[in-house]
Design a protein around this motif. Structure first.
Motif, PDB file in Angstrom:
ATOM      1  N   PHE A   1       0.831  -1.201   0.000  1.00 50.80           N
ATOM      2  CA  PHE A   1       0.000   0.000   0.000  1.00 50.80           C
ATOM      3  C   PHE A   1       0.869   1.255   0.000  1.00 50.80           C
ATOM      4  O   PHE A   1       0.616   2.213  -0.756  1.00 50.80           O
ATOM      5  N   ALA A   2       1.916   1.266   0.838  1.00 53.22           N
ATOM      6  CA  ALA A   2       2.821   2.415   0.885  1.00 53.22           C
ATOM      7  C   ALA A   2       3.499   2.625  -0.467  1.00 53.22           C
ATOM      8  O   ALA A   2       3.657   3.757  -0.940  1.00 53.22           O
ATOM      9  N   GLY A   3       3.899   1.505  -1.113  1.00 50.81           N
ATOM     10  CA  GLY A   3       4.507   1.613  -2.434  1.00 50.81           C
ATOM     11  C   GLY A   3       3.547   2.193  -3.458  1.00 50.81           C
ATOM     12  O   GLY A   3       3.938   3.007  -4.305  1.00 50.81           O
ATOM     13  N   SER A   4       2.267   1.800  -3.373  1.00 51.45           N
ATOM     14  CA  SER A   4       1.277   2.330  -4.314  1.00 51.45           C
ATOM     15  C   SER A   4       1.062   3.822  -4.085  1.00 51.45           C
ATOM     16  O   SER A   4       0.850   4.580  -5.035  1.00 51.45           O
ATOM     17  N   LEU A   5       1.138   4.265  -2.814  1.00 56.03           N
ATOM     18  CA  LEU A   5       1.009   5.691  -2.523  1.00 56.03           C
ATOM     19  C   LEU A   5       2.178   6.476  -3.116  1.00 56.03           C
ATOM     20  O   LEU A   5       1.988   7.574  -3.662  1.00 56.03           O
ATOM     21  N   VAL A   6       3.374   5.910  -3.018  1.00 48.87           N
ATOM     22  CA  VAL A   6       4.557   6.575  -3.585  1.00 48.87           C
ATOM     23  C   VAL A   6       4.390   6.732  -5.089  1.00 48.87           C
ATOM     24  O   VAL A   6       4.649   7.809  -5.657  1.00 48.87           O
ATOM     25  N   LEU A   7       3.948   5.672  -5.769  1.00 52.69           N
ATOM     26  CA  LEU A   7       3.744   5.750  -7.210  1.00 52.69           C
ATOM     27  C   LEU A   7       2.696   6.799  -7.563  1.00 52.69           C
ATOM     28  O   LEU A   7       2.845   7.554  -8.544  1.00 52.69           O
ATOM     29  N   THR A   8       1.623   6.873  -6.783  1.00 54.28           N
ATOM     30  CA  THR A   8       0.565   7.844  -7.050  1.00 54.28           C
ATOM     31  C   THR A   8       1.072   9.268  -6.849  1.00 54.28           C
ATOM     32  O   THR A   8       0.771  10.165  -7.650  1.00 54.28           O
ATOM     33  N   VAL A   9       1.851   9.485  -5.783  1.00 55.81           N
ATOM     34  CA  VAL A   9       2.403  10.818  -5.518  1.00 55.81           C
ATOM     35  C   VAL A   9       3.369  11.226  -6.628  1.00 55.81           C
ATOM     36  O   VAL A   9       3.360  12.381  -7.091  1.00 55.81           O
ATOM     37  N   VAL A  10       4.204  10.295  -7.062  1.00 55.69           N
ATOM     38  CA  VAL A  10       5.144  10.591  -8.154  1.00 55.69           C
ATOM     39  C   VAL A  10       4.377  10.960  -9.421  1.00 55.69           C
ATOM     40  O   VAL A  10       4.725  11.932 -10.111  1.00 55.69           O
ATOM     41  N   ALA A  11       3.334  10.205  -9.742  1.00 54.02           N
ATOM     42  CA  ALA A  11       2.524  10.505 -10.924  1.00 54.02           C
ATOM     43  C   ALA A  11       1.852  11.871 -10.785  1.00 54.02           C
ATOM     44  O   ALA A  11       1.761  12.631 -11.755  1.00 54.02           O
ATOM     45  N   TRP A  12       1.388  12.195  -9.585  1.00 59.09           N
ATOM     46  CA  TRP A  12       0.766  13.500  -9.319  1.00 59.09           C
ATOM     47  C   TRP A  12       1.758  14.627  -9.604  1.00 59.09           C
ATOM     48  O   TRP A  12       1.432  15.636 -10.237  1.00 59.09           O
ATOM     49  N   ILE A  13       3.005  14.449  -9.127  1.00 59.69           N
ATOM     50  CA  ILE A  13       4.037  15.477  -9.313  1.00 59.69           C
ATOM     51  C   ILE A  13       4.429  15.614 -10.781  1.00 59.69           C
ATOM     52  O   ILE A  13       4.655  16.723 -11.293  1.00 59.69           O
ATOM     53  N   LEU A  14       4.492  14.475 -11.481  1.00 59.05           N
ATOM     54  CA  LEU A  14       4.932  14.496 -12.878  1.00 59.05           C
ATOM     55  C   LEU A  14       3.833  14.927 -13.847  1.00 59.05           C
ATOM     56  O   LEU A  14       4.111  15.110 -15.035  1.00 59.05           O
ATOM     57  N   ALA A  15       2.621  15.085 -13.356  1.00 60.18           N
ATOM     58  CA  ALA A  15       1.507  15.472 -14.234  1.00 60.18           C
ATOM     59  C   ALA A  15       1.552  16.970 -14.521  1.00 60.18           C
ATOM     60  O   ALA A  15       0.624  17.725 -14.215  1.00 60.18           O
ATOM     61  N   LYS A  16       2.649  17.420 -15.086  1.00 62.16           N
ATOM     62  CA  LYS A  16       2.865  18.818 -15.431  1.00 62.16           C
ATOM     63  C   LYS A  16       3.285  18.901 -16.898  1.00 62.16           C
ATOM     64  O   LYS A  16       3.817  17.935 -17.463  1.00 62.16           O
ATOM     65  N   PRO A  17       3.051  20.046 -17.547  1.00 59.74           N
ATOM     66  CA  PRO A  17       3.349  20.167 -18.989  1.00 59.74           C
ATOM     67  C   PRO A  17       4.754  19.731 -19.377  1.00 59.74           C
ATOM     68  O   PRO A  17       4.943  19.091 -20.420  1.00 59.74           O
ATOM     69  N   ALA A  18       5.752  20.045 -18.549  1.00 61.74           N
ATOM     70  CA  ALA A  18       7.128  19.706 -18.907  1.00 61.74           C
ATOM     71  C   ALA A  18       7.324  18.201 -19.044  1.00 61.74           C
ATOM     72  O   ALA A  18       8.108  17.738 -19.894  1.00 61.74           O
ATOM     73  N   PHE A  19       6.621  17.415 -18.239  1.00 61.00           N
ATOM     74  CA  PHE A  19       6.749  15.956 -18.286  1.00 61.00           C
ATOM     75  C   PHE A  19       5.717  15.322 -19.215  1.00 61.00           C
ATOM     76  O   PHE A  19       5.954  14.246 -19.773  1.00 61.00           O
ATOM     77  N   LEU A  20       4.566  15.973 -19.364  1.00 60.26           N
ATOM     78  CA  LEU A  20       3.508  15.411 -20.198  1.00 60.26           C
ATOM     79  C   LEU A  20       3.755  15.638 -21.691  1.00 60.26           C
ATOM     80  O   LEU A  20       3.324  14.835 -22.517  1.00 60.26           O
ATOM     81  N   GLN A  21       4.444  16.706 -22.046  1.00 60.30           N
ATOM     82  CA  GLN A  21       4.606  17.058 -23.457  1.00 60.30           C
ATOM     83  C   GLN A  21       5.220  15.955 -24.301  1.00 60.30           C
ATOM     84  O   GLN A  21       4.712  15.666 -25.395  1.00 60.30           O
ATOM     85  N   PRO A  22       6.324  15.292 -23.864  1.00 57.95           N
ATOM     86  CA  PRO A  22       6.891  14.230 -24.712  1.00 57.95           C
ATOM     87  C   PRO A  22       5.906  13.109 -25.008  1.00 57.95           C
ATOM     88  O   PRO A  22       5.931  12.529 -26.100  1.00 57.95           O
ATOM     89  N   VAL A  23       5.019  12.799 -24.055  1.00 62.38           N
ATOM     90  CA  VAL A  23       4.028  11.735 -24.277  1.00 62.38           C
ATOM     91  C   VAL A  23       2.900  12.244 -25.157  1.00 62.38           C
ATOM     92  O   VAL A  23       2.450  11.556 -26.082  1.00 62.38           O
ATOM     93  N   ALA A  24       2.437  13.461 -24.892  1.00 67.88           N
ATOM     94  CA  ALA A  24       1.315  14.020 -25.648  1.00 67.88           C
ATOM     95  C   ALA A  24       1.674  14.235 -27.116  1.00 67.88           C
ATOM     96  O   ALA A  24       0.819  14.107 -27.998  1.00 67.88           O
ATOM     97  N   THR A  25       2.933  14.545 -27.415  1.00 68.76           N
ATOM     98  CA  THR A  25       3.337  14.785 -28.797  1.00 68.76           C
ATOM     99  C   THR A  25       3.349  13.510 -29.643  1.00 68.76           C
ATOM    100  O   THR A  25       3.460  13.588 -30.867  1.00 68.76           O
ATOM    101  N   LEU A  26       3.232  12.355 -29.018  1.00 69.94           N
ATOM    102  CA  LEU A  26       3.165  11.110 -29.778  1.00 69.94           C
ATOM    103  C   LEU A  26       1.862  11.015 -30.583  1.00 69.94           C
ATOM    104  O   LEU A  26       1.807  10.301 -31.594  1.00 69.94           O
ATOM    105  N   SER A  27       0.826  11.714 -30.128  1.00 70.48           N
ATOM    106  CA  SER A  27      -0.466  11.635 -30.822  1.00 70.48           C
ATOM    107  C   SER A  27      -1.002  12.998 -31.218  1.00 70.48           C
ATOM    108  O   SER A  27      -2.114  13.101 -31.726  1.00 70.48           O
ATOM    109  N   GLY A  28      -0.233  14.047 -31.008  1.00 70.29           N
ATOM    110  CA  GLY A  28      -0.709  15.369 -31.369  1.00 70.29           C
ATOM    111  C   GLY A  28       0.368  16.417 -31.206  1.00 70.29           C
ATOM    112  O   GLY A  28       1.541  16.120 -30.974  1.00 70.29           O
TER     113      GLY A  28
END
Length: 310
Positions: free
Chosen positions: A278-305
Motif C-alpha cells: 500500500f505504501a509503495g502504491s502511494l509513492v507511485l501515485t504521488v510521483v505521478a501526481w508530481i509528474l503530471a505537469k506540462p514539462a513531463f507530459l509534453q513528450p508523451v502528448a506529442t506522440l499523438s498530437g
C-alpha cells in the motif's frame, strides 16, 4: 492543489466554512447521540438482533481476494485519484499552461481541423480511457470468477441490514468486520453503487462532454443535451471523493493491517506485507501526481498530437 487553495481563500468560501463546519459538527454529534439512543432502546435492540448488518451470500460464493483483484484495485485507485485531480483542474483553470491538438491522420483523420484542448483535458481523457479499460476487465473477471456475489445484492434484506450497519457505525460501536468472507450490507450497497451505478454514469456523462461527441446540431445531441451531462458529471465526482474518504477511513480504523493485506497482498493475516505494498502504491501515485505537469507530459502528448502554449 494551488487552485483548490485559492478557492478556499475567497471570502464567500471562508464565510460558508465559518458557518458550515460548526453546523456539521453539531449535526454529526446529533446523529451519534440518536444512533446510541436507538441502540439502547428495546425496539433498536430487537431490530439489530433481527438484522445484524449483513446478509448470507449465495451458495458457492468465493472466499478471499485473488491477486488479480488486488492489482486492479491498485490500478483503479491510481487512476481515480489522478482523474479527480485533472477533472478539478479542467473545471477551475482559466488559463491552461499548454494545449494539445490531435494529429489528423490515419485512422484518426476526420473532416475539418481537430479541436484544440488543454493539456489537462488531454490527460484527463487519457486517464479516463485507461480507467474504463481497467473497469471493463474488472467487471468481466467479477462474473467469470464469481466475485460478483460479494458486491451484488441478491435479497431485499440487504436494505434493513444496511440500515443496521449504518446505525452501528453512527453509534461508534462498529459492526464486526470480516471482509475476507463477507462484506456487511452497507459496504455491499456502497461497492455496488460505485461499480454498477456511479462508474457507468461517470463514463456516459464524460463521453457526452468530450470533443469526440457529435456537434450540437446532431439528433443524438438534442436527445442527450450537454447541460444534462454536466449536471450529473460533477455530483458523481463528488460522490467518488466522499466514497474514497469514507473507504480509506474505515480501512485504517477497522484493522488496518488485516484490511490492507486483503486489498494488496491476497491474504487474511496481520503481517506488514499489505501495508508495504500500500505504501509503495502511494509513492507511485504521488510521483505521478508530481509528474503530471506540462514539462513531463509534453513528450508523451506529442506522440499523438501537437502541444502548444497557446
Amino acid at each position: 492543489m494551488s487552485n483548490l487553495v485559492a478557492a478556499l481563500q475567497t471570502p464567500e468560501v471562508r464565510k460558508k466554512l465559518a458557518w458550515g463546519i460548526p453546523l456539521a459538527v453539531v449535526a454529526l454529534a446529533g446523529v451519534v447521540l440518536l444512533a446510541q439512543w436507538f441502540r439502547a432502546s428495546e425496539a433498536g435492540q430487537s431490530f439489530l438482533t433481527q438484522y445484524p448488518g449483513e446478509t448470507e451470500l449465495p451458495t458457492g460464493a468465493p472466499v478471499g481476494f485473488p491477486a488479480w483483484l488486488n492489482f486492479q484495485h491498485f490500478l483503479n485507485a491510481f487512476f481515480i485519484v489522478l482523474i479527480i485531480r485533472t477533472g478539478w483542474l479542467v473545471r477551475t483553470t482559466q488559463r491552461p499552461a499548454a494545449y494539445w491538438t490531435r494529429n489528423n491522420r490515419g485512422l484518426l483523420r476526420t473532416k475539418g481541423e481537430p479541436k484544440k484542448i488543454s493539456l489537462d483535458l488531454w490527460l484527463h481523457l487519457s486517464l479516463d480511457f485507461l480507467w474504463v479499460l481497467n473497469g471493463v476487465i474488472f467487471v468481466i473477471l467479477l462474473f467469470i470468477t464469481g466475485q460478483w456475489m460479494r458486491i451484488v445484492p441478491t435479497t431485499w434484506e440487504v436494505f434493513p441490514n444496511a440500515f443496521s450497519a449504518a446505525v452501528q457505525y453512527a453509534s461508534l460501536n462498529w459492526p464486526i468486520e470480516n471482509g475476507w468472507v463477507n462484506y456487511n450490507s452497507l459496504q455491499q450497497l456502497a461497492y455496488f453503487l460505485i461499480v454498477f451505478v456511479a462508474a457507468p454514469l461517470a463514463i456516459a456523462t464524460g463521453i457526452r462532454m468530450s470533443n469526440a461527441w457529435p456537434g450540437p446540431s446532431a439528433r443524438i445531441s438534442k436527445i442527450y443535451p450537454l447541460p444534462v451531462a454536466r449536471a450529473i458529471h460533477y455530483p458523481v465526482m463528488i460522490f467518488f471523493v466522499l466514497f474514497v474518504i469514507a473507504h480509506v477511513t474505515l480501512v485504517l480504523t477497522t484493522g488496518a493491517l488485516r484490511n490492507l493485506n486483503h486489498m494488496y497482498a491476497s491474504n487474511n493475516g496481520d503481517s506488514w506485507l499489505g501495508f508495504g505494498l500500500f505504501a509503495g502504491s502511494l509513492v507511485l501515485t504521488v510521483v505521478a501526481w508530481i509528474l503530471a505537469k506540462p514539462a513531463f507530459l509534453q513528450p508523451v502528448a506529442t506522440l499523438s498530437g501537437k502541444v502548444t502554449r497557446q
